[in-house]
Design an enzyme around this catalytic site. Structure first.
Site, PDB file in Angstrom:
ATOM      1  N   GLY A  48      -4.049  -5.139  -3.902  1.00 35.83           N
ATOM      2  CA  GLY A  48      -4.478  -4.807  -5.418  1.00 35.83           C
ATOM      3  C   GLY A  48      -5.768  -4.013  -5.315  1.00 35.83           C
ATOM      4  N   HIS A  49      -5.844  -2.941  -6.779  1.00 39.88           N
ATOM      5  CA  HIS A  49      -6.934  -2.389  -6.779  1.00 39.88           C
ATOM      6  C   HIS A  49      -6.775  -1.463  -8.376  1.00 39.88           C
ATOM      7  CE1 HIS A  49      -4.794   0.792  -4.789  1.00 39.88           C
ATOM      8  NE2 HIS A  49      -5.263   1.557  -5.689  1.00 39.88           N
ATOM      9  N   ALA A  50      -7.745  -1.141  -8.898  1.00 39.57           N
ATOM     10  CA  ALA A  50      -7.791  -0.436 -10.218  1.00 39.57           C
ATOM     11  C   ALA A  50      -8.681   0.866  -9.848  1.00 39.57           C
ATOM     12  CB  ALA A  50      -8.191  -1.288 -11.315  1.00 39.57           C
TER      13      ALA A  50
END
Length: 288
Positions: A48-50
């Protein structure tokens, strides 16, 4: 803005279906980077990341997978398994990809060139920024200006296989084409799928468009001619692209089962850019 599932154009054809994405048309941004994820073992997860500023469109070119997104109000799981659907993920959305099926390929189109500063890889830091209303920094667009003489007469010697980046991880491989270092700017992306093995596609040349053709899944052959000589290329690796400049006739055949032909092109669609008659092609490029 929340993530949104978009219905992309689907051009039906007994020789295989086609879906396309153009700058500012099917997506509310201009394409600066394209990458695809493949060879993902079953049960693995793409971490996950943004992004602070980047918008993305995520498409299942082959197979299926889930995208888990969070805009700050809790996680939502969205399943992708049709090539004519794309998930638009706006900036400051936490996302991860999991539940990959066998032989799946995820295509991601991004609004920015690669910049590690744009990534938020710590969920706590992301939440702090989101809840604190901190304004993201501006990411500098490093796309180079494209200076090209479209009147130049190209030959088969100008066509070649380009070895693209291949970033290997235990949870799958990734290949990237970024406008900051590509041979040409990407303005349109399209892909052929559901192609019967005995079909032939292509059968045209372009007056302006330059293209990368990639076997994102499976394999197929591309036959090129400059009106004098002919050469056949076999594509069967998602990290190898066939570069075709303008003024070269191409046709595709010998598709394997489940193959997907991914094409990155330098021009928006215009029927005026196509030469679909071999007779006219030879009149312009050989006899002219």
């Amino acid at each position: 803005m929340k993530p949104q599932l978009l219905t992309l154009p689907k051009i039906l054809d007994p020789r295989g279906n086609l879906t396309f994405v153009e700058n500012g048309a099917q997506v509310p941004f201009e394409i600066r980077r394209a990458y695809w994820i493949y060879d993902v073992p079953g049960g693995e997860e793409r971490h996950g990341h943004a992004f602070r500023t980047a918008s993305e469109l995520i498409v299942a070119l082959s197979g299926s997978f889930d995208v888990v997104v969070d805009s700050g109000s809790g996680e939502e799981r969205i399943s992708l398994g049709r090539s004519f659907y794309g998930l638009h993920v706006p900036p400051m959305t936490w996302r991860r990809i999991d539940n990959f099926s066998t032989n799946s390929v995820a295509l991601v189109l991004s609004s920015t060139n690669y910049d590690e500063r744009d990534y938020l890889r710590d969920k706590g830091e992301w939440l702090k920024m989101l809840n604190g209303g901190e304004q993201p920094h501006a990411v500098t667009d490093t796309a180079k200006a494209w200076d090209y003489d479209f009147n130049r007469r190209n030959s088969l010697d100008d066509c070649r296989i380009v070895e693209l980046s291949r970033i290997c991880h235990p949870n799958g491989s990734l290949t990237v084409v970024d406008n900051s270092d590509n041979l040409f700017p990407i303005k349109r992306v399209f892909y052929l799928y559901d192609v019967p093995g005995d079909s032939e596609r292509g059968g045209h040349s372009h007056f302006r468009a330059h293209e990368f053709i990639i076997a994102a899944s499976g394999s197929f052959d591309v036959t090129l001619t400059d009106g004098v000589d002919e050469r056949k290329f076999s594509l069967n690796r998602p990290y190898k692209a066939l570069y075709i400049p303008n003024g070269i006739w191409r046709s595709l055949d010998n598709f394997s089962s489940g193959s997907v032909s991914l094409v990155l092109t330098s021009e928006l669609y215009s029927e005026d850019d196509y030469c679909r008659s071999m007779r006219r092609f030879k009149e312009i490029y050989v006899e002219g």
